[in-house]
Design a protein around this motif. Structure first.
Motif, mmCIF file in Angstrom:
data_model
loop_
_atom_site.group_PDB
_atom_site.id
_atom_site.type_symbol
_atom_site.label_atom_id
_atom_site.label_comp_id
_atom_site.label_asym_id
_atom_site.label_seq_id
_atom_site.Cartn_x
_atom_site.Cartn_y
_atom_site.Cartn_z
ATOM 1 N N ILE A 6 0.634 -1.218 -0.058
ATOM 2 C CA ILE A 6 0.025 -0.107 0.005
ATOM 3 C C ILE A 6 0.920 1.169 0.139
ATOM 4 C CG2 ILE A 6 -1.862 -1.080 1.226
ATOM 5 C CD1 ILE A 6 -1.158 0.226 3.842
ATOM 6 N N GLU A 7 2.095 1.336 0.174
ATOM 7 C CA GLU A 7 2.939 2.425 0.582
ATOM 8 C C GLU A 7 2.793 3.153 -0.798
ATOM 9 O OE1 GLU A 7 7.741 1.776 -0.194
ATOM 10 O OE2 GLU A 7 6.662 0.852 1.701
ATOM 11 N N GLN A 8 2.851 2.822 -1.844
ATOM 12 C CA GLN A 8 3.132 3.835 -3.165
ATOM 13 C C GLN A 8 1.808 4.522 -3.012
ATOM 14 O OE1 GLN A 8 5.434 4.867 -4.551
ATOM 15 N NE2 GLN A 8 4.739 6.072 -6.627
ATOM 16 N N THR A 9 0.639 3.732 -2.855
ATOM 17 C CA THR A 9 -0.624 4.543 -2.938
ATOM 18 C C THR A 9 -0.873 5.463 -1.598
ATOM 19 O OG1 THR A 9 -1.569 2.281 -4.063
ATOM 20 C CG2 THR A 9 -3.236 3.975 -2.854
ATOM 21 N N PHE A 52 12.245 -2.665 -9.021
ATOM 22 C CA PHE A 52 11.904 -1.487 -8.362
ATOM 23 C C PHE A 52 12.197 -0.410 -9.065
ATOM 24 C CE2 PHE A 52 10.287 -4.238 -4.798
ATOM 25 C CZ PHE A 52 8.923 -3.926 -4.655
ATOM 26 N N CYS A 53 13.436 -0.152 -9.460
ATOM 27 C CA CYS A 53 14.028 0.772 -10.118
ATOM 28 C C CYS A 53 13.398 1.101 -11.440
ATOM 29 C CB CYS A 53 15.601 0.755 -10.421
ATOM 30 S SG CYS A 53 16.519 2.274 -11.022
ATOM 31 N N TYR A 54 13.270 -0.026 -12.216
ATOM 32 C CA TYR A 54 12.568 0.324 -13.655
ATOM 33 C C TYR A 54 11.075 0.565 -13.666
ATOM 34 C CZ TYR A 54 11.743 -4.674 -14.075
ATOM 35 O OH TYR A 54 11.223 -5.939 -14.157
ATOM 36 N N SER A 55 10.372 0.221 -12.519
ATOM 37 C CA SER A 55 9.092 0.390 -12.084
ATOM 38 C C SER A 55 8.652 1.795 -12.070
ATOM 39 C CB SER A 55 8.636 -0.142 -11.006
ATOM 40 O OG SER A 55 8.745 -1.766 -11.046
ATOM 41 N N ASN A 56 9.650 2.561 -11.859
ATOM 42 C CA ASN A 56 9.395 4.002 -11.839
ATOM 43 C C ASN A 56 9.225 4.621 -13.152
ATOM 44 O OD1 ASN A 56 9.371 5.299 -8.985
ATOM 45 N ND2 ASN A 56 11.577 4.398 -8.893
ATOM 46 N N PHE A 57 9.332 4.023 -14.201
ATOM 47 C CA PHE A 57 9.228 4.697 -15.561
ATOM 48 C C PHE A 57 8.779 3.830 -16.624
ATOM 49 C CE2 PHE A 57 13.629 3.579 -15.011
ATOM 50 C CZ PHE A 57 13.978 2.791 -16.069
ATOM 51 N N LEU A 58 8.928 2.515 -16.355
ATOM 52 C CA LEU A 58 8.514 1.415 -17.519
ATOM 53 C C LEU A 58 7.087 1.347 -17.331
ATOM 54 C CD1 LEU A 58 10.824 -1.578 -17.747
ATOM 55 C CD2 LEU A 58 10.748 0.614 -19.305
ATOM 56 N N LEU A 59 6.251 1.437 -18.822
ATOM 57 C CA LEU A 59 4.804 1.178 -18.747
ATOM 58 C C LEU A 59 4.631 -0.413 -18.559
ATOM 59 C CD1 LEU A 59 3.891 3.294 -21.950
ATOM 60 C CD2 LEU A 59 3.410 3.724 -19.486
ATOM 61 N N LEU A 60 3.305 -0.825 -18.134
ATOM 62 C CA LEU A 60 3.058 -2.246 -17.588
ATOM 63 C C LEU A 60 3.612 -3.184 -18.828
ATOM 64 C CD1 LEU A 60 1.748 -3.950 -15.726
ATOM 65 C CD2 LEU A 60 -0.425 -3.526 -17.066
ATOM 66 N N TYR A 110 8.353 3.053 -4.874
ATOM 67 C CA TYR A 110 9.127 2.141 -5.932
ATOM 68 C C TYR A 110 10.747 2.353 -5.586
ATOM 69 C CZ TYR A 110 4.936 1.369 -8.529
ATOM 70 O OH TYR A 110 3.852 1.051 -9.093
ATOM 71 N N THR A 111 11.251 3.732 -5.260
ATOM 72 C CA THR A 111 12.367 3.975 -4.886
ATOM 73 C C THR A 111 12.883 3.637 -3.621
ATOM 74 O OG1 THR A 111 12.406 6.024 -6.178
ATOM 75 C CG2 THR A 111 14.136 5.818 -4.599
ATOM 76 N N SER A 112 12.104 3.632 -2.741
ATOM 77 C CA SER A 112 12.487 3.062 -1.309
ATOM 78 C C SER A 112 12.466 1.441 -1.401
ATOM 79 C CB SER A 112 11.344 3.228 -0.390
ATOM 80 O OG SER A 112 11.172 2.413 0.624
ATOM 81 N N MET A 113 11.445 0.628 -2.053
ATOM 82 C CA MET A 113 11.905 -0.784 -2.226
ATOM 83 C C MET A 113 13.116 -1.001 -2.766
ATOM 84 S SD MET A 113 9.673 -2.298 -0.649
ATOM 85 C CE MET A 113 8.253 -2.156 0.225
ATOM 86 N N SER A 114 13.431 -0.147 -4.097
ATOM 87 C CA SER A 114 14.743 -0.357 -4.765
ATOM 88 C C SER A 114 15.884 -0.156 -3.683
ATOM 89 C CB SER A 114 14.843 0.524 -5.801
ATOM 90 O OG SER A 114 16.023 0.461 -6.536
ATOM 91 N N ILE A 115 15.942 0.646 -2.893
ATOM 92 C CA ILE A 115 17.036 0.861 -1.909
ATOM 93 C C ILE A 115 17.018 -0.440 -1.017
ATOM 94 C CG2 ILE A 115 17.654 2.278 -0.040
ATOM 95 C CD1 ILE A 115 16.774 4.765 -1.259
ATOM 96 N N ALA A 172 15.344 4.666 7.011
ATOM 97 C CA ALA A 172 14.627 3.168 7.223
ATOM 98 C C ALA A 172 14.896 2.318 6.216
ATOM 99 C CB ALA A 172 13.130 3.776 7.802
ATOM 100 N N SER A 173 14.620 2.696 5.039
ATOM 101 C CA SER A 173 14.789 1.949 3.625
ATOM 102 C C SER A 173 16.294 1.451 3.799
ATOM 103 C CB SER A 173 14.836 2.650 2.413
ATOM 104 O OG SER A 173 13.443 3.269 2.216
ATOM 105 N N VAL A 174 17.066 2.208 4.043
ATOM 106 C CA VAL A 174 18.719 1.441 4.082
ATOM 107 C C VAL A 174 18.808 0.449 5.366
ATOM 108 C CG1 VAL A 174 20.912 1.999 4.465
ATOM 109 C CG2 VAL A 174 19.559 3.583 3.136
ATOM 110 N N LEU A 175 18.294 0.924 6.415
ATOM 111 C CA LEU A 175 18.526 -0.119 7.686
ATOM 112 C C LEU A 175 17.628 -1.476 7.578
ATOM 113 C CD1 LEU A 175 17.989 2.550 10.593
ATOM 114 C CD2 LEU A 175 20.339 1.520 9.602
#
Length: 453
Positions: free
Chosen positions: A31-34, A408-416, A49-54, A104-107
């Motif tokens: 739910i976090e992105q929403t 998660f990184c490419y999810s920031n810009f790639l279409l489905l 998405y960036t948080s999960m990528s980290i 917190a994402s790093v930890l």
């Protein structure tokens, strides 16, 4: 209590502990992105998405040192302190700031590496070659109950909500933090396994001794240092073995599809205006269907693996077919810009009239297919590296999480549709590579059995 029953009890406690922790964390990730899109505060500027990528990027790098941490601290305390970092990440959403979000994402990335390495160590130590498949299935099924409970809560909490208010957010994340802490403290119920008096399995006895040694805090400093260095060296060596190189392709696929079902697909469902005003609450329903698929798959394949009569290849093939069907239906049912749509949702049309029933079927198929891959991957890694379980599962998570971080990184810009194409290609390559690895494992097993006659 017999040693075998004690080991099975340890597996059950391990599964319930992870169930509580990931009821909180997987719901948070779903739910976090929403939630981030609905923040009223202008002081927060972050991306789920960036948080999960980290998280997965740090996790992958931290897997190099995770076996050393488990060797020095012991698997039980390693899981407990790692679980506290997970709880901290969830609690951050109660009063979020950009700096605390990414810190917190790093930890949690560091904690996750240690957590999953210790989990693999405990799973293997409490299993034999005959029970590793069964125990992997039991653990996976219990873990995936987390998809049910957390997402059911989200459905009822957000039903009919077009916009997520600050009060809605705080109520949800306070509850999730408490649930995560319950899972952390359950780890203290796990007990050291004892060798069976009739057992002549030397490697199993060595593993049990390893657990006892790694669980104590009274070892001399020099001994702890040597354990840490040896664990690190073993992890590096396992990375370049023929077996792990073969398994790296299906492990990478498991990381890519983990990203898709745990972060991207729920966001897509919530962004579909064609699903009506309840689209946001359907994120929780989608998670429930994913969980049902995971639980069903884990339970069935755990029982099948109790005897290796059917082997692992048919299960992986079933998982591949299941995922391909899900990807095709998602391609037809979900708009291509859904992963990137604003809070108001996407205005683009899918190839068919959007159907909630099809969307939930796809959720179930994603979960069922994921259980096919993960139960067999845990089983084969535990079988091939039974005497080096901690570094082997560190390598397992390293490969899986590098792939998840990239996804998660490419999810920031790639279409489905581009994300689905990547999954199809890697799913096919990963399955072929797994088949070769399983053939090699079966050959080694037969050679070992022949040598004992």
């Amino acid at each position: 209590m017999s040693p075998e029953r004690k080991k099975l009890l340890n597996i059950l406690i391990l599964g319930f502990s992870f169930m509580f922790m990931f009821t909180a964390f997987q719901t948070c990730g779903n739910i976090e992105q929403t939630v981030i899109k609905s923040f009223n505060s202008t002081e927060f500027h972050g991306s789920g998405y960036t948080s999960m990528s980290i998280i997965y990027g740090v996790l992958s790098a931290s897997n190099l040192i995770a076996p050393s941490v488990v060797a020095v601290v012991g698997p039980q305390l390693s899981m407990f302190f790692s679980g506290l970092l997970y709880s901290g990440y969830i609690a951050m959403f109660i009063y979020p700031y950009t700096w605390s979000f990414y810190t917190a994402s790093v930890l949690v990335g560091v904690g996750a590496a240690v957590l999953w390495t210790a989990q693999g160590n405990v799973l293997t130590i409490n299993s034999t070659n005959d029970t590793i498949g069964r125990n992997s299935g039991i653990f996976w099924a219990l873990l995936q109950f987390s998809q049910l409970f957390g997402n059911l809560y989200i459905y009822f909490a957000w039903h009919g909500h077009v916009h997520i208010t600050d009060k809605d957010r705080r109520t949800v994340f306070i509850s999730l933090t408490v649930i995560s802490l319950v899972g952390c403290f359950l780890f203290f119920l796990i007990r050291n396994p004892e060798p069976e008096s009739s057992s002549s399995d030397v490697s199993e006895s060595l593993l049990e001794a390893e657990f006892a040694e790694s669980s104590t805090v009274s070892s001399p400093h020099s001994s702890l240092c040597s354990q840490a260095v040896d664990a690190f060296i073993q992890a590096c060596k396992i990375f370049v073995t023929k077996e792990m190189l073969l398994l790296s392709v299906p492990l990478a696929y498991s990381g890519l599809e983990l990203t898709f079902y745990s972060g991207v697909y729920g966001t897509c469902v919530g962004a579909m205006t064609g699903f009506g005003k309840d689209a946001k609450s359907l994120i929780g329903v989608s998670g429930i269907f994913i969980g049902v698929g995971e639980i069903l798959g884990g339970g069935i394949f755990g029982m099948l693996n109790r005897s290796s009569r059917f082997g692992r290849n048919p299960v992986v093939l079933l998982g591949l077919i299941t995922h391909f069907v899900a990807f095709y239906l998602i391609f037809l049912n979900i708009a291509s810009d859904a992963p990137l749509a604003p809070e108001a949702g996407t205005e683009l049309q899918a190839y068919i009239t959007p159907s909630v029933a099809v969307a939930m079927l796809c959720s179930f198929l994603l979960g069922f297919g994921d259980s096919c891959f993960n139960t067999q991957l845990m089983s084969i890694v535990g079988f091939m590296f039974h005497d080096r379980s901690a570094p082997a599962f560190a390598a397992f998570k390293f490969i899986q999480c590098v792939a998840a971080a990239v996804a998660f990184c490419y999810s920031n810009f790639l279409l489905l549709h581009w994300q689905l194409l990547i999954l199809v290609v890697w799913g096919f390559l990963g399955s072929m590579s797994f088949f070769v690895a399983e053939t090699l494992a079966e050959a080694n097993r037969r050679e070992s059995d022949y040598g004992t006659i």
